[in-house]
Design a protein around this motif. Structure first.
Motif, PDB file in Angstrom:
ATOM      1  N   ALA A 172      28.498  47.823  47.888  1.00 40.40           N
ATOM      2  CA  ALA A 172      29.462  47.186  46.993  1.00 40.40           C
ATOM      3  C   ALA A 172      30.510  46.372  47.735  1.00 40.40           C
ATOM      4  N   GLY A 173      30.839  46.794  48.962  1.00 39.92           N
ATOM      5  CA  GLY A 173      31.874  46.105  49.724  1.00 39.92           C
ATOM      6  C   GLY A 173      33.273  46.538  49.359  1.00 39.92           C
ATOM      7  N   GLY A 174      33.400  47.398  48.365  1.00 38.51           N
ATOM      8  CA  GLY A 174      34.688  47.872  47.882  1.00 38.51           C
ATOM      9  C   GLY A 174      34.503  48.479  46.503  1.00 38.51           C
ATOM     10  N   GLY A 175      35.610  48.734  45.832  1.00 41.91           N
ATOM     11  CA  GLY A 175      35.534  49.334  44.519  1.00 41.91           C
ATOM     12  C   GLY A 175      36.032  48.408  43.430  1.00 41.91           C
ATOM     13  N   ALA A 176      36.917  48.928  42.594  1.00 44.79           N
ATOM     14  CA  ALA A 176      37.363  48.207  41.407  1.00 44.79           C
ATOM     15  C   ALA A 176      37.984  46.853  41.727  1.00 44.79           C
ATOM     16  N   LEU A 177      38.698  46.772  42.847  1.00 49.00           N
ATOM     17  CA  LEU A 177      39.374  45.502  43.168  1.00 49.00           C
ATOM     18  C   LEU A 177      38.374  44.395  43.479  1.00 49.00           C
ATOM     19  N   LEU A 178      37.334  44.700  44.253  1.00 46.92           N
ATOM     20  CA  LEU A 178      36.331  43.676  44.574  1.00 46.92           C
ATOM     21  C   LEU A 178      35.386  43.442  43.398  1.00 46.92           C
ATOM     22  N   ASP A 179      35.214  44.446  42.556  1.00 50.79           N
ATOM     23  CA  ASP A 179      34.307  44.331  41.412  1.00 50.79           C
ATOM     24  C   ASP A 179      34.939  43.526  40.277  1.00 50.79           C
ATOM     25  N   LEU A 180      36.112  43.950  39.828  1.00 51.98           N
ATOM     26  CA  LEU A 180      36.762  43.324  38.673  1.00 51.98           C
ATOM     27  C   LEU A 180      37.908  42.398  39.059  1.00 51.98           C
ATOM     28  N   GLY A 181      38.472  42.612  40.246  1.00 48.02           N
ATOM     29  CA  GLY A 181      39.593  41.796  40.675  1.00 48.02           C
ATOM     30  C   GLY A 181      39.333  40.298  40.686  1.00 48.02           C
ATOM     31  N   PRO A 182      38.153  39.827  41.108  1.00 45.90           N
ATOM     32  CA  PRO A 182      37.919  38.379  41.101  1.00 45.90           C
ATOM     33  C   PRO A 182      38.111  37.738  39.732  1.00 45.90           C
ATOM     34  N   HIS A 183      37.729  38.433  38.662  1.00 42.97           N
ATOM     35  CA  HIS A 183      37.935  37.883  37.322  1.00 42.97           C
ATOM     36  C   HIS A 183      39.424  37.652  37.068  1.00 42.97           C
ATOM     37  N   ALA A 184      40.217  38.693  37.303  1.00 46.60           N
ATOM     38  CA  ALA A 184      41.650  38.609  37.026  1.00 46.60           C
ATOM     39  C   ALA A 184      42.340  37.629  37.962  1.00 46.60           C
ATOM     40  N   LEU A 185      42.033  37.715  39.252  1.00 43.41           N
ATOM     41  CA  LEU A 185      42.705  36.851  40.221  1.00 43.41           C
ATOM     42  C   LEU A 185      42.358  35.384  39.997  1.00 43.41           C
ATOM     43  N   ASP A 186      41.107  35.102  39.658  1.00 46.62           N
ATOM     44  CA  ASP A 186      40.731  33.708  39.428  1.00 46.62           C
ATOM     45  C   ASP A 186      41.488  33.141  38.233  1.00 46.62           C
ATOM     46  N   LEU A 187      41.648  33.942  37.180  1.00 46.04           N
ATOM     47  CA  LEU A 187      42.423  33.484  36.028  1.00 46.04           C
ATOM     48  C   LEU A 187      43.877  33.233  36.432  1.00 46.04           C
ATOM     49  N   LEU A 188      44.486  34.198  37.122  1.00 43.57           N
ATOM     50  CA  LEU A 188      45.888  34.041  37.514  1.00 43.57           C
ATOM     51  C   LEU A 188      46.082  32.854  38.445  1.00 43.57           C
ATOM     52  N   MET A 189      45.155  32.652  39.368  1.00 48.72           N
ATOM     53  CA  MET A 189      45.269  31.540  40.309  1.00 48.72           C
ATOM     54  C   MET A 189      45.032  30.201  39.616  1.00 48.72           C
ATOM     55  N   THR A 190      44.214  30.180  38.570  1.00 50.88           N
ATOM     56  CA  THR A 190      44.029  28.965  37.794  1.00 50.88           C
ATOM     57  C   THR A 190      45.331  28.557  37.109  1.00 50.88           C
ATOM     58  N   VAL A 191      46.099  29.539  36.635  1.00 47.47           N
ATOM     59  CA  VAL A 191      47.343  29.264  35.915  1.00 47.47           C
ATOM     60  C   VAL A 191      48.513  29.032  36.862  1.00 47.47           C
ATOM     61  N   PHE A 192      48.633  29.868  37.907  1.00 43.04           N
ATOM     62  CA  PHE A 192      49.850  29.892  38.718  1.00 43.04           C
ATOM     63  C   PHE A 192      49.670  29.411  40.158  1.00 43.04           C
ATOM     64  N   GLY A 193      48.431  29.167  40.598  1.00 41.32           N
ATOM     65  CA  GLY A 193      48.220  28.757  41.978  1.00 41.32           C
ATOM     66  C   GLY A 193      48.013  29.951  42.892  1.00 41.32           C
ATOM     67  N   PRO A 194      47.959  29.725  44.207  1.00 46.88           N
ATOM     68  CA  PRO A 194      47.686  30.814  45.154  1.00 46.88           C
ATOM     69  C   PRO A 194      48.840  31.801  45.215  1.00 46.88           C
ATOM     70  N   PRO A 195      48.532  33.119  45.320  1.00 47.92           N
ATOM     71  CA  PRO A 195      49.587  34.130  45.355  1.00 47.92           C
ATOM     72  C   PRO A 195      49.884  34.599  46.776  1.00 47.92           C
ATOM     73  N   ASP A 196      51.010  35.266  46.919  1.00 45.76           N
ATOM     74  CA  ASP A 196      51.302  36.072  48.093  1.00 45.76           C
ATOM     75  C   ASP A 196      51.058  37.528  47.726  1.00 45.76           C
ATOM     76  N   VAL A 197      50.377  38.264  48.597  1.00 47.38           N
ATOM     77  CA  VAL A 197      50.127  39.687  48.371  1.00 47.38           C
ATOM     78  C   VAL A 197      51.324  40.470  48.900  1.00 47.38           C
ATOM     79  N   GLU A 198      51.947  41.257  48.031  1.00 46.78           N
ATOM     80  CA  GLU A 198      53.128  42.025  48.401  1.00 46.78           C
ATOM     81  C   GLU A 198      52.785  43.468  48.746  1.00 46.78           C
ATOM     82  N   ALA A 199      51.943  44.106  47.937  1.00 46.67           N
ATOM     83  CA  ALA A 199      51.588  45.514  48.164  1.00 46.67           C
ATOM     84  C   ALA A 199      50.327  45.827  47.382  1.00 46.67           C
ATOM     85  N   CYS A 200      49.621  46.862  47.821  1.00 53.12           N
ATOM     86  CA  CYS A 200      48.414  47.294  47.119  1.00 53.12           C
ATOM     87  C   CYS A 200      48.245  48.794  47.303  1.00 53.12           C
TER      88      CYS A 200
END
Length: 321
Positions: A172-200
């Motif tokens: 899998a290469g990871g869990g929930a973040l690599l599985d479902l995260g691309p959907h959410a991150l791609d949407l957010l990046m489409t609206v707001f541009g590239p993010p800075d990662v603060e914490a995980c």
């Protein structure tokens, strides 16, 4: 490309192929299924019982040689994306890859760097094509003060893979973040541009089911919460402004604005990226551009950065949080 008969093949015949790619291809008179590859060849044969002309096997090289496809869908487990994608690109064949681009960033970089990737490789990340996203962005982006994305799903209790690879960190290469995260991150990046990662924070090393990812978009704080072992279904993004909350509910396909007005869409975006790429290859009018390998890589780099934060700076989330 012209609207000639497109010879379609696939590598990986599990749930995603059966539920999304194959019906989308079958809806197009210009596409003809000519070959399937799967580690379980009997699964491939069971899908072609009424299509005796379709070649089935376990070798990508033989698939390309025997069927001469114009288009290949790659729907394998994450660790098996790179080989068939690169083989298709080497042969000059259009290829649509499931998200994430690969199980590792190194493989994702190799795929995105292929000389033919820009022209021939597309990635199935459909959330950016939600029919209400543009209206949501217009309402929520000006004056955004905070962003919250909640992604909850019963996971394998509902969506059971044909083979149990989701729990295997290597595959899998990871869990929930690599599985479902691309959907959410791609949407957010489409609206707001590239993010800075603060914490995980994650609830387990290797294959996590729950994630909290804190981001910022040009100073606007954002939190992405993913729960792949929930008892409910929720996919929604809320943007808080001075006027109140604007909510894009992707499960109900509703936009609820801060002024109380509600706009609905007839259907969600699940097939949008597949349809757009199939239209591109067949020469049909495409309502959306394809998602490129470079865009998918940029999303995966955010995921990789988040995992590094989780490993260095954050304790695991308690179970059930």
């Amino acid at each position: 490309m012209t609207r000639e008969r497109i010879r379609f093949a696939a590598v990986g015949c599990g749930r995603v192929f059966q539920r999304y790619h194959l019906p989308c291809a079958d809806d197009r008179d210009t596409m003809e299924l000519v070959g399937l590859v799967d580690a379980d060849v009997e699964r491939a044969r069971s899908l072609t019982a009424d299509r005796p002309q379709v070649w089935t096997g376990t070798s990508v090289d033989r698939l390309i040689h025997e069927t001469r496809p114009d288009l290949i869908s790659v729907c394998t487990p994450n660790d098996a994306h790179a080989e068939p994608v690169l083989a298709a690109l080497d042969a000059g064949i259009a290829v649509l890859c499931e998200k994430p681009l690969a199980a590792t960033v190194e493989e994702a970089r190799r795929m995105a760097a292929h000389p033919a990737a820009e022209k021939l490789l597309g990635v199935n990340m459909p959330f950016r094509f939600h029919p209400l996203l543009e209206a949501f962005a217009d309402a929520a982006r000006p004056g955004a003060q905070r962003v919250d994305f909640s992604f909850a799903t019963p996971g394998n209790r509902v969506w059971r893979a044909c083979t149990p690879w989701y729990g295997d960190a290597r595959r899998a290469g990871g869990g929930a973040l690599l599985d479902l995260g691309p959907h959410a991150l791609d949407l957010l990046m489409t609206v707001f541009g590239p993010p800075d990662v603060e914490a995980c924070e994650v609830d387990a090393p290797g294959v996590e089911e729950r994630v909290r990812l804190d981001l910022s978009f040009q100073g606007v704080p954002a939190t992405l919460r993913i729960d792949r072992a929930a008892r409910r279904l929720e996919t929604s993004v809320t943007v808080t402004t001075a006027d109140g909350d604007h909510v894009l509910d992707l499960r109900r396909n509703e936009l609820r604005r801060a002024d109380g007005t509600v706009e609905s869409a007839g259907q969600g975006p699940e097939l949008a990226a597949i349809s757009a790429y199939f239209d591109l290859v067949t020469g049909a009018p495409a309502p959306h551009p394809k998602v490129t390998a470079q865009e998918a890589l940029e999303v995966q780099l955010v995921v990789e950065s988040a995992y590094r934060r989780a490993g260095v700076a954050a304790a695991p989330l308690p179970q059930g949080r």
